[in-house]
Design a protein around this motif. Structure first.
Motif, PDB file in Angstrom:
ATOM      1  N   SER A  40       3.149   1.916   1.870  1.00  0.00           N
ATOM      2  CA  SER A  40       3.658   1.307   3.106  1.00  0.00           C
ATOM      3  C   SER A  40       2.895   1.914   4.272  1.00  0.00           C
ATOM      4  O   SER A  40       2.152   2.881   4.103  1.00  0.00           O
ATOM      5  N   ALA A  41       3.154   1.388   5.453  1.00  0.00           N
ATOM      6  CA  ALA A  41       2.565   1.951   6.667  1.00  0.00           C
ATOM      7  C   ALA A  41       3.163   3.334   6.924  1.00  0.00           C
ATOM      8  O   ALA A  41       4.292   3.623   6.526  1.00  0.00           O
ATOM      9  N   THR A  46       5.210   0.565  11.542  1.00  0.00           N
ATOM     10  CA  THR A  46       5.471  -0.891  11.611  1.00  0.00           C
ATOM     11  C   THR A  46       6.368  -1.203  12.807  1.00  0.00           C
ATOM     12  O   THR A  46       6.112  -2.142  13.566  1.00  0.00           O
ATOM     13  N   GLU A  73      -0.451  -0.895   6.988  1.00  0.00           N
ATOM     14  CA  GLU A  73      -0.696  -0.584   5.577  1.00  0.00           C
ATOM     15  C   GLU A  73      -2.182  -0.277   5.340  1.00  0.00           C
ATOM     16  O   GLU A  73      -2.535   0.530   4.490  1.00  0.00           O
ATOM     17  N   PHE A 135       3.267  -4.984   1.126  1.00  0.00           N
ATOM     18  CA  PHE A 135       3.794  -5.808   2.222  1.00  0.00           C
ATOM     19  C   PHE A 135       2.926  -7.025   2.554  1.00  0.00           C
ATOM     20  O   PHE A 135       3.414  -8.025   3.055  1.00  0.00           O
ATOM     21  N   ARG A 149      10.356  -7.347   5.938  1.00  0.00           N
ATOM     22  CA  ARG A 149      10.520  -5.898   6.108  1.00  0.00           C
ATOM     23  C   ARG A 149      10.928  -5.252   4.789  1.00  0.00           C
ATOM     24  O   ARG A 149      11.778  -5.765   4.078  1.00  0.00           O
ATOM     25  N   GLY A 150      10.302  -4.141   4.484  1.00  0.00           N
ATOM     26  CA  GLY A 150      10.592  -3.454   3.224  1.00  0.00           C
ATOM     27  C   GLY A 150       9.880  -4.057   2.027  1.00  0.00           C
ATOM     28  O   GLY A 150      10.126  -3.672   0.882  1.00  0.00           O
ATOM     29  N   GLY A 151       8.956  -5.004   2.292  1.00  0.00           N
ATOM     30  CA  GLY A 151       8.359  -5.786   1.202  1.00  0.00           C
ATOM     31  C   GLY A 151       7.377  -5.054   0.301  1.00  0.00           C
ATOM     32  O   GLY A 151       6.972  -5.599  -0.729  1.00  0.00           O
ATOM     33  N   SER A 152       7.004  -3.825   0.633  1.00  0.00           N
ATOM     34  CA  SER A 152       6.062  -3.106  -0.241  1.00  0.00           C
ATOM     35  C   SER A 152       6.637  -2.877  -1.631  1.00  0.00           C
ATOM     36  O   SER A 152       5.885  -2.801  -2.615  1.00  0.00           O
TER      37      SER A 152
HETATM   38  N1  ASP Z   1       5.762  -1.335   6.433  1.00  0.00           N
HETATM   39  C1  ASP Z   1       6.649  -2.430   6.137  1.00  0.00           C
HETATM   40  C2  ASP Z   1       7.997  -2.243   6.822  1.00  0.00           C
HETATM   41  O1  ASP Z   1       8.174  -1.264   7.528  1.00  0.00           O
HETATM   42  C3  ASP Z   1       6.816  -2.673   4.664  1.00  0.00           C
HETATM   43  C4  ASP Z   1       7.504  -1.583   3.887  1.00  0.00           C
HETATM   44  O2  ASP Z   1       7.704  -0.472   4.400  1.00  0.00           O
HETATM   45  O3  ASP Z   1       7.839  -1.825   2.718  1.00  0.00           O
HETATM   46  O4  ASP Z   1       8.849  -3.064   6.707  1.00  0.00           O
END
Ligand code: ASP
Ligand code: ADP
Ligand code: MG
Length: 402
Positions: A40-41, A46, A73, A135, A149-152
């Motif tokens: 992830s970033a 993000t 990312e 992501f 969001r959270g897609g990694s």
């Molecule tokens: N960097 C993205 C986010 O903050 C993806 C992730 O963290 O999974 O949503």
């Protein structure tokens, strides 16, 4: 063995953390395994990118938003490859375009359709560690997309499925999946394992530890997941198919504050009303969750429902546009609500679980606004201000804590 390891933002937040992750992955590589890493970033970058965009333009185009946030990312994967190179380990970073991770066209919430594995396999054959941006995706017009969001997590599971990986590990800032968010419930207990179905419900209902689509995909392709900490070697939580392994009635409690309740008052009590109402919302792709219809009285009825808070204003606008003002008396909205849910496969075979939850809410003096249930879940809508005390009361009532 081929192992996919995913590390979230806090796990790569600074130089020390990046080297910590590099060391862990190199250990795996030196055991002779093929290692694919999804990152992830860094930290909160993000969120910071989103802030920067809003500062320039309060309603930026979704295409440019994806173009912007995917840079986060790219920073972490390239720095990780440099860290490994510094440690004399061959590594290569790849973005979604270079891998070719094909998604649908929907910016901000694209779905993965297909992943080309040739490039990754090629790099692995050359004994490199392959580091891939989470992501991100690419649509059929070569536009950059994101998975939400959270897609990694979903990137990692999709790669594990496409590469037929032997293991998929999701490293994060907690030791695994807990009976409730450990940030809010101090005595929450770590679960050794949880079923896909339970985890999917929890993730969908607010337990942000896993992206819900990653769980959906893991179930679909039979990818066994382990959620564990990047900062210690504790055993994590296994997410897999199976019966209610810990024989618990309730496995977890989740809260989702991103909810709003809309009530349409004084609708005509006749066939077709619900159809027209929800069809209008569906045509704008607005997701509806709990629905409640009152008993008809004097030829009228009320319908209330919940939507995601960020879609609430749009939902109201759609209704006002598509419903003649003469069809209803009033529309009102409440954004200060939260959904509280209990999830457990054991509910299927036990009665009284909902009643116990309602008792816990009564003990805490919390009023229930709406209720919805499935085979393995009970969700209530409550005032957002009550969410934290309600969460703790329900968690204690089912003796979920340590
Ligand atoms: N960097 C993205 C986010 O903050 C993806 C992730 O963290 O999974 O949503
Ligand atoms: P990452 O950046 O590694 O993807 P996230 O912030 O997305 O990390 O997810 C980890 C966070 O999820 C934890 O810090 C925790 O506060 C939160 N969380 C919410 N519900 C749960 C739960 N039931 N079990 C564990 N963590 C949870
Ligand atoms: Mg996450």
């Amino acid at each position: 063995m081929l192992i996919v390891k995913k590390f979230g933002g806090t796990s790569v937040a600074n130089k020390e953390r990046i080297f910590n992750v590099a060391r862990r992955c190199i250990e795996e590589y030196q055991r002779g395994n093929d290692v694919v890493i999804v990152l992830s970033a860094m930290g909160k970058s993000t969120d910071e990118l989103i802030e920067m965009a809003r500062d320039i333009n309060p309603s930026p185009s979704k295409r440019e938003m994806d173009m912007l946030v995917t840079t986060g990312e790219q920073v972490s994967v390239s720095l990780m490859a440099m860290a490994m190179d510094f440690m004399r380990i061959p590594a290569v970073s790849l973005n979604a375009f270079q891998v070719a991770m094909h998604t649908t066209h929907r910016y901000g919430n694209a779905k993965l359709k297909r992943i080309d594995t040739d490039r990754i396999r090629n790099e692995l054959e050359q004994r490199k560690i392959v580091i891939i941006t989470g992501f991100q995706g690419v649509d059929k017009f070569d536009n950059v997309t994101t998975l939400g969001r959270g897609g990694s997590d979903t990137t990692a599971v999709a790669l594990a499925a496409a590469l037929h990986a032997d293991a998929c590990e999701i490293f994060t800032d907690v030791d695994g999946v807990y009976t409730a968010d450990p940030r809010y419930v101090k005595n929450a207990r770590k679960l050794d394992c949880i079923t896909y179905d339970e985890m999917l419900e929890l993730a969908t209902l607010g337990a942000g530890v896993l992206h819900n689509r990653s769980v959906e995909m893991a179930k679909k392709y039979g990818v066994q997941l382990v959620v564990r900490s990047s900062l210690n070697n504790n055993e994590g939580t296994v997410v897999k198919e199976g019966a209610n392994m810990e024989k618990m009635l309730v496995s977890g409690v989740a809260v989702d504050k991103n909810a709003a309740r809309i009530a349409v008052i004084g609708l005509k009590d006749e066939p077709g009303i619900a159809f027209h109402l929800f069809n209008a919302l569906a045509s704008k792709k607005i997701n509806i969750d709990i629905i409640l219809q009152s008993v008809g009285r004097d030829g009228t009825k009320d319908i209330s429902f919940t939507v995601e808070e960020d879609e609430a204003d749009e939902a109201i606008a759609v209704l006002q546009k598509n419903f003649p003002r003469s069809e209803y008396k009033a529309i009102n909205m409440d954004k200060k609500v939260a959904k509280l849910s209990i999830v457990g496969a054991g509910m299927q075979t036990h009665s009284g679980v909902a009643a116990t939850m309602f008792e816990a809410l009564y003990d805490a003096g919390v009023n229930i606004r709406m209720i919805s249930t499935s085979e393995i879940r009970v969700t209530v809508l409550i005032d957002e201000d009550n969410a934290d005390k309600a969460l703790r009361s329900v968690h204690d009532k089912f003796s979920l804590g340590d």
